[in-house]
Design an enzyme around this catalytic site. Structure first.
Site, PDB file in Angstrom:
ATOM      1  N   ARG A  61       0.837  -1.216   0.000  1.00 34.16           N
ATOM      2  CA  ARG A  61       0.000   0.000   0.000  1.00 34.16           C
ATOM      3  C   ARG A  61       0.866   1.258   0.000  1.00 34.16           C
ATOM      4  O   ARG A  61       0.435   2.327  -0.409  1.00 34.16           O
ATOM      5  CB  ARG A  61      -0.994  -0.011   1.177  1.00 34.16           C
ATOM      6  CG  ARG A  61      -1.880   1.234   1.210  1.00 34.16           C
ATOM      7  CD  ARG A  61      -3.208   1.038   1.937  1.00 34.16           C
ATOM      8  NE  ARG A  61      -3.076   0.427   3.230  1.00 34.16           N
ATOM      9  CZ  ARG A  61      -2.645   1.044   4.332  1.00 34.16           C
ATOM     10  NH1 ARG A  61      -2.318   2.324   4.288  1.00 34.16           N
ATOM     11  NH2 ARG A  61      -2.554   0.389   5.471  1.00 34.16           N
ATOM     12  N   TYR A 114     -15.476  13.850 -18.197  1.00 36.60           N
ATOM     13  CA  TYR A 114     -15.951  12.491 -17.972  1.00 36.60           C
ATOM     14  C   TYR A 114     -16.945  12.523 -16.799  1.00 36.60           C
ATOM     15  O   TYR A 114     -16.719  13.228 -15.814  1.00 36.60           O
ATOM     16  CB  TYR A 114     -14.777  11.548 -17.672  1.00 36.60           C
ATOM     17  CG  TYR A 114     -15.233  10.186 -17.242  1.00 36.60           C
ATOM     18  CD1 TYR A 114     -16.048   9.426 -18.071  1.00 36.60           C
ATOM     19  CD2 TYR A 114     -14.889   9.668 -16.006  1.00 36.60           C
ATOM     20  CE1 TYR A 114     -16.512   8.180 -17.665  1.00 36.60           C
ATOM     21  CE2 TYR A 114     -15.335   8.423 -15.599  1.00 36.60           C
ATOM     22  CZ  TYR A 114     -16.163   7.687 -16.441  1.00 36.60           C
ATOM     23  OH  TYR A 114     -16.619   6.467 -16.041  1.00 36.60           O
ATOM     24  N   ASP A 186      -6.665  16.261 -17.086  1.00 38.48           N
ATOM     25  CA  ASP A 186      -6.847  14.839 -17.387  1.00 38.48           C
ATOM     26  C   ASP A 186      -6.403  14.647 -18.840  1.00 38.48           C
ATOM     27  O   ASP A 186      -7.045  15.144 -19.770  1.00 38.48           O
ATOM     28  CB  ASP A 186      -8.331  14.478 -17.192  1.00 38.48           C
ATOM     29  CG  ASP A 186      -8.601  12.987 -17.409  1.00 38.48           C
ATOM     30  OD1 ASP A 186      -7.841  12.353 -18.162  1.00 38.48           O
ATOM     31  OD2 ASP A 186      -9.583  12.487 -16.838  1.00 38.48           O
ATOM     32  N   LYS A 211      -7.092   3.067 -20.197  1.00 37.41           N
ATOM     33  CA  LYS A 211      -7.327   3.350 -21.616  1.00 37.41           C
ATOM     34  C   LYS A 211      -6.045   3.142 -22.436  1.00 37.41           C
ATOM     35  O   LYS A 211      -5.537   2.038 -22.490  1.00 37.41           O
ATOM     36  CB  LYS A 211      -7.892   4.770 -21.744  1.00 37.41           C
ATOM     37  CG  LYS A 211      -8.981   5.106 -20.734  1.00 37.41           C
ATOM     38  CD  LYS A 211     -10.207   4.272 -20.965  1.00 37.41           C
ATOM     39  CE  LYS A 211     -11.352   4.393 -20.015  1.00 37.41           C
ATOM     40  NZ  LYS A 211     -11.278   4.986 -18.731  1.00 37.41           N
TER      41      LYS A 211
HETATM   42  N1  LCS Z   1     -10.932  10.303 -17.085  1.00 37.50           N
HETATM   43  C1  LCS Z   1     -11.427  10.075 -18.315  1.00 37.50           C
HETATM   44  C2  LCS Z   1     -11.209  11.084 -19.397  1.00 37.50           C
HETATM   45  C3  LCS Z   1     -12.142   8.905 -18.567  1.00 37.50           C
HETATM   46  O1  LCS Z   1     -12.622   8.705 -19.795  1.00 37.50           O
HETATM   47  C4  LCS Z   1     -12.350   7.980 -17.510  1.00 37.50           C
HETATM   48  C5  LCS Z   1     -13.138   6.739 -17.715  1.00 37.50           C
HETATM   49  C6  LCS Z   1     -11.812   8.268 -16.248  1.00 37.50           C
HETATM   50  C7  LCS Z   1     -11.096   9.438 -16.069  1.00 37.50           C
HETATM   51  C8  LCS Z   1     -11.963   7.325 -15.093  1.00 37.50           C
HETATM   52  O2  LCS Z   1     -11.102   6.253 -15.281  1.00 37.50           O
HETATM   53  P1  LCS Z   1     -11.320   4.788 -14.629  1.00 37.50           P
HETATM   54  O3  LCS Z   1     -11.539   5.008 -13.169  1.00 37.50           O
HETATM   55  O4  LCS Z   1     -12.508   4.196 -15.299  1.00 37.50           O
HETATM   56  O5  LCS Z   1     -10.032   4.100 -14.915  1.00 37.50           O
HETATM   57  N2  LCS Z   1     -13.913   6.723 -18.889  1.00 37.50           N
HETATM   58  C9  LCS Z   1     -14.762   5.804 -19.267  1.00 37.50           C
HETATM   59  C10 LCS Z   1     -15.560   5.904 -20.415  1.00 37.50           C
HETATM   60  O6  LCS Z   1     -15.612   6.887 -21.194  1.00 37.50           O
HETATM   61  N3  LCS Z   1     -16.254   4.799 -20.560  1.00 37.50           N
HETATM   62  O7  LCS Z   1     -16.047   3.917 -19.546  1.00 37.50           O
HETATM   63  C11 LCS Z   1     -15.081   4.516 -18.610  1.00 37.50           C
END
Ligand code: LCS
Length: 398
Positions: A61, A114, A186, A211
Site C-alpha cells: 500500500r 468524464y 486529465d 485506456k
Molecule cells: N478520465 C477520463 C477522461 C475517462 O474517460 C475515464 C473513464 C476516467 C477518467 C476514469 O477512469 P477509470 O476510473 O474508469 O479508470 N472513462 C470511461 C468511459 O468513457 N467509458 O467507460 C469509462
C-alpha cells in the site's frame, strides 16, 4: 541515461525509462513483485525503510518495485518529476484533488468532463464543503472570470470526453500561475505521446491508465504526474490513507502496455483520421468532431498543442437515438462497449451509458446530444473498420 536525456525520443523512453533500476543481470522484461509485504534482515533496516522510503519497500500500500518502474516510465514520458500510480482513473482524479483541497476551498472546472469526474467535483466535493464552478473552458477567459479568493485548483480535460472540446492548455496554465492556483489536466484522451501538458506549464497531469496507456482492455488503473513535492503529498497524505493503490499485477500489465504506446498512438491516429474523413462524407451523419479535421472548431489549437490527434471521434447521426440504436445493433467488427483506447474499435452512446449520470440539462449544455455516438478507433485495418461502419450505416438508415 533515458531519464536524464531530453533528446531521447518517446518510443525509446516508453521502452527503457524506469527500467534503469533493474539489476543488469537477470530478467530482461521487468518482473512482477506480486507481494504485499517486504522482509528485513535487521531492526535498523526496517526502521530506516519506515522513515526514509528511498532505502526500501515496506508494504505494497506504500509502494512496490513493479509500481515504481511504471511510475518512473510515465513520469519520464510526461516530463514530470514524479508519478503516483492508483487503482483507477477515478482514484487519480480524487487523490489529486484531495491533495490540494480543504473545507471552504473552491475549484474552477471545465463543464465538459468524464461523468464521474464531473460528479466527484459537483457532488462529492460539495459534501466536504468544497464548491466547484463549471465553465466553458474552451474560452480561457471564462476560467479566469470564475476565480475567487478561495480558488485552489483549476481542473480541465483536453480533448474532453466525449465532446472532443479542447482547452488552450498554455493559456490555462498561465492563468493558474498568475493567480497561484494549481492546474490539473486529465490527459487520458491525448496520452503523453500526443500532448505534453507539463511542458505547456500545467502543474499536475493525470490519466485513466485503463485506456491508451495499458491499451489492451485488461486493466483498471490511473496515475498522477507532477512535482516530487506534489506527488509525495498525494502519496503520504491521501493515497496511503484512502487506500486506492494499484495492484502489482495491474502495474505490471500496464508497464508492458506503455512500451508500445508511441507505436499504437500513431496507428490509432492514422486510422481515426481516415475514419473521420469517411464519416464526414456520409449523408446519414449531421456532424463529426475530430481534432485532426479542419472542421473541428478548434483545429488550429489542436495543431498548436497536440503532437498526434488520437483515436477518439464523436459524431451525430441524423436520426438521433433511434438511428444510433440501429447502428450499434448492426456493427460486426466494432464492439458495442464503454471505455476507450483499446486495440479493438469500440462504439458507444454516451447519453445512455458513460454520461447517463450527468443530468440531461448539463449534457445538453455541454453538447452531449442524444444522437451523439462516440467511436474509440482501434488498431484493426482502417479499411475493415470503414467497411463495417459503411454496412452498418447503410442498414441503419433503412
Ligand atoms: N478520465 C477520463 C477522461 C475517462 O474517460 C475515464 C473513464 C476516467 C477518467 C476514469 O477512469 P477509470 O476510473 O474508469 O479508470 N472513462 C470511461 C468511459 O468513457 N467509458 O467507460 C469509462
Amino acid at each position: 541515461m533515458v531519464e536524464k536525456s531530453k533528446q531521447i525520443g518517446s518510443a525509446t523512453k516508453a521502452i527503457h525509462a524506469g527500467e534503469e533500476s533493474l539489476p543488469k543481470t537477470g530478467p530482461l522484461a521487468p518482473p512482477i513483485h506480486q507481494n504485499s509485504t517486504f522482509r528485513f534482515a535487521t531492526a535498523e533496516e526496517c526502521v530506516s525503510a519506515f522513515t526514509d522510503e528511498d532505502t526500501g519497500y515496506v508494504y505494497t500500500r506504500w509502494g512496490n518495485p513493479t509500481q515504481s518502474v511504471l511510475e518512473r516510465k510515465i513520469a519520464v514520458l510526461e516530463g514530470g518529476e514524479a508519478a503516483l500510480a492508483t487503482a483507477s482513473g477515478m482514484a487519480a482524479v480524487s487523490t489529486a484533488l484531495l491533495t490540494i483541497l480543504e473545507h471552504g476551498d473552491h475549484v474552477v472546472a471545465m463543464d465538459s468532463l468524464y461523468s464521474a469526474s464531473h460528479n466527484f467535483l459537483d457532488k462529492e466535493l460539495q459534501r466536504l464543503g468544497i464548491e466547484t464552478t463549471f465553465v466553458d473552458a474552451t474560452h480561457v477567459n471564462h476560467i479566469e472570470r470564475a476565480i475567487q479568493p478561495n480558488t485552489k485548483a483549476i481542473y480541465i480535460e483536453s480533448p474532453a470526453n466525449p465532446t472532443l472540446k479542447l482547452v488552450d492548455i498554455a493559456a490555462c496554465a498561465e492563468v493558474a500561475k498568475a493567480h497561484n492556483i494549481t492546474s490539473i489536466i486529465d490527459n487520458t484522451f491525448a496520452t503523453p505521446c500526443g500532448q505534453q501538458p507539463i511542458a505547456l506549464g500545467i502543474d499536475v497531469v493525470l490519466h485513466s491508465m485503463t485506456k491508451y496507456l495499458s491499451g489492451n482492455g485488461t486493466v483498471i488503473a490511473g496515475i498522477i504526474v507532477g512535482s516530487a513535492e506534489f506527488v509525495g503529498e498525494s502519496k503520504k497524505r491521501v493515497l496511503r490513507n484512502f487506500g486506492g493503490v494499484i495492484s502489482p499485477f495491474n502495474a505490471w500489465l500496464t508497464l508492458h502496455g506503455v512500451a508500445t504506446l508511441p507505436l499504437r498512438l500513431e496507428r490509432h491516429s492514422a486510422n481515426a483520421y481516415q475514419i473521420a474523413v469517411f464519416l464526414e462524407a456520409r449523408q446519414e451523419i449531421e456532424w463529426v468532431r475530430y481534432p485532426g479535421l479542419p472542421s473541428h472548431p478548434q483545429h488550429d489549437l489542436a495543431k498548436r498543442q497536440m503532437d498526434a490527434f488520437g483515436g477518439m471521434i464523436a459524431f451525430e447521426l441524423k436520426g438521433g437515438v433511434k438511428a444510433g440504436e440501429r447502428l450499434v445493433n448492426r456493427i460486426e467488427i466494432c464492439s458495442l462497449a464503454v471505455s476507450l483506447g483499446d486495440v479493438r474499435t469500440l462504439i458507444c452512446h454516451p447519453a445512455s451509458t458513460t454520461h447517463s449520470q450527468v443530468s440531461p440539462e448539463v449534457r445538453r449544455h455541454v453538447g452531449i446530444t442524444d444522437g451523439l455516438v462516440r467511436l474509440s478507433v482501434g488498431l484493426e485495418d482502417a479499411e475493415d473498420i470503414i467497411a463495417d461502419l459503411d454496412q452498418a450505416l447503410s442498414r441503419a438508415s433503412c
